[in-house]
Design a protein around this motif. Structure first.
Motif, PDB file in Angstrom:
ATOM      1  N   ALA A 199      -0.167  -9.539  10.008  1.00 33.85           N
ATOM      2  CA  ALA A 199       0.171  -9.106   8.646  1.00 33.85           C
ATOM      3  C   ALA A 199      -0.952  -8.227   8.086  1.00 33.85           C
ATOM      4  O   ALA A 199      -0.813  -7.653   7.008  1.00 33.85           O
ATOM      5  N   SER A 256       2.592   6.321   5.425  1.00 34.83           N
ATOM      6  CA  SER A 256       2.364   4.940   4.979  1.00 34.83           C
ATOM      7  C   SER A 256       3.603   4.428   4.257  1.00 34.83           C
ATOM      8  O   SER A 256       4.523   5.203   3.954  1.00 34.83           O
ATOM      9  N   THR A 257       3.569   3.153   3.945  1.00 34.66           N
ATOM     10  CA  THR A 257       4.637   2.571   3.133  1.00 34.66           C
ATOM     11  C   THR A 257       4.670   3.240   1.763  1.00 34.66           C
ATOM     12  O   THR A 257       5.736   3.619   1.264  1.00 34.66           O
ATOM     13  N   ALA A 258       3.485   3.367   1.167  1.00 30.54           N
ATOM     14  CA  ALA A 258       3.399   3.953  -0.176  1.00 30.54           C
ATOM     15  C   ALA A 258       3.926   5.390  -0.171  1.00 30.54           C
ATOM     16  O   ALA A 258       4.575   5.824  -1.133  1.00 30.54           O
ATOM     17  N   TYR A 294       2.800  -6.085  -2.917  1.00 30.29           N
ATOM     18  CA  TYR A 294       1.673  -5.254  -2.474  1.00 30.29           C
ATOM     19  C   TYR A 294       1.687  -3.939  -3.280  1.00 30.29           C
ATOM     20  O   TYR A 294       2.766  -3.430  -3.601  1.00 30.29           O
ATOM     21  N   ALA A 305       1.564  -0.944  -2.662  1.00 31.66           N
ATOM     22  CA  ALA A 305       2.383   0.167  -2.135  1.00 31.66           C
ATOM     23  C   ALA A 305       3.773   0.195  -2.763  1.00 31.66           C
ATOM     24  O   ALA A 305       4.423   1.245  -2.789  1.00 31.66           O
ATOM     25  N   SER A 307       9.762  -6.431  -1.689  1.00 34.81           N
ATOM     26  CA  SER A 307       9.444  -6.522  -0.266  1.00 34.81           C
ATOM     27  C   SER A 307      10.442  -7.455   0.391  1.00 34.81           C
ATOM     28  O   SER A 307      10.878  -8.434  -0.223  1.00 34.81           O
ATOM     29  N   VAL A 338       9.539  -9.272   2.922  1.00 36.05           N
ATOM     30  CA  VAL A 338       8.648 -10.441   3.062  1.00 36.05           C
ATOM     31  C   VAL A 338       7.428 -10.196   2.183  1.00 36.05           C
ATOM     32  O   VAL A 338       6.783  -9.150   2.299  1.00 36.05           O
ATOM     33  N   PHE A 343       3.750 -10.268   1.032  1.00 38.33           N
ATOM     34  CA  PHE A 343       2.575 -10.240   1.915  1.00 38.33           C
ATOM     35  C   PHE A 343       1.634 -11.416   1.710  1.00 38.33           C
ATOM     36  O   PHE A 343       0.889 -11.782   2.601  1.00 38.33           O
ATOM     37  N   ASP A 394      10.482  -2.736   0.692  1.00 38.66           N
ATOM     38  CA  ASP A 394       9.255  -2.551   1.459  1.00 38.66           C
ATOM     39  C   ASP A 394       9.368  -3.489   2.666  1.00 38.66           C
ATOM     40  O   ASP A 394       9.323  -4.707   2.511  1.00 38.66           O
ATOM     41  N   MET A 433       7.354  -3.534   5.301  1.00 35.05           N
ATOM     42  CA  MET A 433       6.099  -3.549   6.055  1.00 35.05           C
ATOM     43  C   MET A 433       5.835  -4.897   6.716  1.00 35.05           C
ATOM     44  O   MET A 433       5.293  -4.963   7.814  1.00 35.05           O
ATOM     45  N   GLN A 434       6.176  -5.998   6.030  1.00 39.33           N
ATOM     46  CA  GLN A 434       5.868  -7.317   6.591  1.00 39.33           C
ATOM     47  C   GLN A 434       7.049  -7.917   7.349  1.00 39.33           C
ATOM     48  O   GLN A 434       7.007  -9.108   7.710  1.00 39.33           O
ATOM     49  N   LYS A 494       1.154  -2.870  11.417  1.00 44.86           N
ATOM     50  CA  LYS A 494       1.236  -4.341  11.387  1.00 44.86           C
ATOM     51  C   LYS A 494       2.166  -4.827  12.506  1.00 44.86           C
ATOM     52  O   LYS A 494       1.843  -4.732  13.673  1.00 44.86           O
TER      53      LYS A 494
HETATM   54  C1  LIG Z   1       4.175  -5.682   1.843  1.00 51.69           C
HETATM   55  C2  LIG Z   1       3.219  -4.574   2.215  1.00 51.69           C
HETATM   56  N1  LIG Z   1       3.572  -3.305   2.007  1.00 51.69           N
HETATM   57  C3  LIG Z   1       2.782  -2.283   2.338  1.00 51.69           C
HETATM   58  C4  LIG Z   1       1.529  -2.509   2.881  1.00 51.69           C
HETATM   59  C5  LIG Z   1       0.663  -1.353   3.247  1.00 51.69           C
HETATM   60  O1  LIG Z   1       0.938  -0.231   2.466  1.00 51.69           O
HETATM   61  P1  LIG Z   1       0.556   1.223   2.970  1.00 51.69           P
HETATM   62  O2  LIG Z   1       1.309   1.429   4.273  1.00 51.69           O
HETATM   63  O3  LIG Z   1       0.999   2.117   1.913  1.00 51.69           O
HETATM   64  O4  LIG Z   1      -0.924   1.206   3.185  1.00 51.69           O
HETATM   65  C6  LIG Z   1       1.091  -3.816   3.092  1.00 51.69           C
HETATM   66  C7  LIG Z   1      -0.252  -4.080   3.657  1.00 51.69           C
HETATM   67  O5  LIG Z   1      -0.803  -5.139   3.569  1.00 51.69           O
HETATM   68  C8  LIG Z   1       1.973  -4.867   2.766  1.00 51.69           C
HETATM   69  O6  LIG Z   1       1.615  -6.137   2.978  1.00 51.69           O
END
Ligand SMILES: Cc1ncc(COP(=O)(O)O)c(C=O)c1O
Length: 382
Positions: free
Chosen positions: A24, A81-83, A108, A110, A154, A156, A158, A183, A185-186, A209
């Motif tokens: 994570a 990136s996610t953001a 998060y 982002a 999200s 999940v 974080f 989101d 990402m997780q 991740k």
């Molecule tokens: C839920 C979640 N979204 C996004 C990110 C990362 O964002 P980015 O890819 O914009 O750095 C994380 C990183 O810990 C995260 O836990």
């Protein structure tokens, strides 16, 4: 034939030296990913750049993302990136003064800052306060009103690993004609993210991740109807229909998600993400999800059984679970617990006053038991 999940250990040198349970955070690099980068470097050093190389590689990798999320590759853009992905949606919508977005506290950044950044356009971000660690559909829709344009959550969370009910929230968003942005990402890479089946309008993640790719590249998916309505905040040669007709200067945006890729994406990162995705697809997404959930359940139950305090919600149903297990040691400090783990070569991390562990599919039951032993030696000794 699918690859045995544990065979992947042979491709991850760090798995031989550490019990890596920080997926994570940032995942270790596999030899496949390393080889893909070396291959690009070798080719770039030894021959002139073949026309369209980076474009072809990006096409191939969007195709692999499409397999990962079960969506059309034309609806997928590669991002940094996610953001970056979420900002493409947040910046691209035609906001009206007084519109709002419903998110949650604990998200998060982002999935928070891109929405906060719309305040200048008169857009309000409303945040659900999780209850007992859960973000429930009824709490979300208690904040929704006629001016809500987007629900942004999200898959999940974080910090505590809570998996939100995508189906229930997404279905209600569709009924109310509100966009549902997720989101992932997780979850992507660990748990099934299936945009063909799930009511998701937009999702985004980075590669570093659970996808086990390099940090610095990611993807976003946008449902086709919405895609055509989004104005890309950054445009360049690749954003337009006639991307190979340089002198026409015709800013007719590509009807596909390529409108979000203003120029070539780093070919090193693209190749690395491709190798990472191929590995996951070789093991099988369902097999990965089953192992992630079974390992995290073994860990969480083991911790609870040894008197550790699981970060809420606990107990939790399988549908609420993920690869993330966060906990506190009663009377102990998170930094001290982390120090003990690090001394035993366990890779973990702390957030606030708790420790977060996040095992992936190639971790073993023995590694989980070893972590429990490190955390509670007196229990293990009896
Ligand atoms: C839920 C979640 N979204 C996004 C990110 C990362 O964002 P980015 O890819 O914009 O750095 C994380 C990183 O810990 C995260 O836990």
């Amino acid at each position: 034939m699918a690859m045995d999940p544990l065979e992947v250990r042979n491709l991850i040198p760090l798995a031989g030296r550490y019990i890596h349970m920080n997926h994570a955070g940032v995942s270790p690099m596999s030899l496949r990913v390393a080889a893909s980068i070396e291959q690009v470097v070798g080719a770039a050093v030894n021959r002139p750049y073949p026309a369209g190389w980076a474009h072809d590689e990006a096409d191939r990798v969007r195709g692999l993302v499409a397999q990962l999320i079960n969506g059309p590759s034309d609806s997928i853009a590669l991002t940094r990136s996610t953001a970056h992905g979420i900002s493409l949606l947040a910046q691209g919508l035609d906001w009206k003064q007084g519109d709002n977005v419903v998110g949650a506290r604990g998200e998060y950044p982002a999935n928070v800052y891109p929405w906060m950044a719309q305040a200048a356009k008169g857009v309000e971000l409303r945040q659900v306060q999780p209850q007992g660690g859960r973000i429930l559909p009824e709490q979300v829709f208690a904040l929704v009103d006629a001016r809500t344009r987007v629900v942004a959550l999200s898959h999940v969370e974080f910090w505590n690993g809570f998996r939100v009910d995508i189906e229930a929230i997404g279905a209600e968003c569709r009924r109310r004609e509100i966009l549902f942005a997720v989101d992932v990402m997780q979850s992507a890479g660990a748990l099934r993210v299936d945009v063909g089946r799930m009511p998701i309008d937009f999702c985004a993640a980075g590669a570093g991740k659970w996808l086990m790719g390099p940090p610095g590249i990611g993807f976003c998916y946008c449902v086709p109807d919405l895609l055509k309505r989004l104005q890309p905040p950054i445009v360049g040669v690749c954003s337009v229909v006639g991307y190979d007709r340089y002198f026409e200067y015709d800013l007719t945006l590509a009807p596909t998600a390529r409108r979000f890729e203003e120029s070539v994406i780093s070919i090193l990162d693209t190749a690395a993400l491709g190798a990472a995705l191929e590995l996951l697809l070789e093991v099988g997404l369902d097999a990965i999800e089953a192992r992630v959930l079974s390992l995290s359940a073994r860990l969480a139950e083991g911790l609870a059984g040894r008197g550790y305090e699981l970060v809420e919600p606990w107990p939790r149903a399988r549908a609420e679970s993920s690869g993330i297990v966060s906990f506190r040691k009663p009377g102990g400090r998170a930094r001290e617990v982390l120090r003990d783990l690090e001394a035993a070569h366990v890779v973990a991390r702390t957030h606030q006053d708790f420790v977060r562990l996040s095992p992936n599919f190639y971790n073993t039951e023995e590694e989980i038991d070893r972590v429990l032993e490190v955390l509670a030696p007196e229990v293990a000794a009896t």
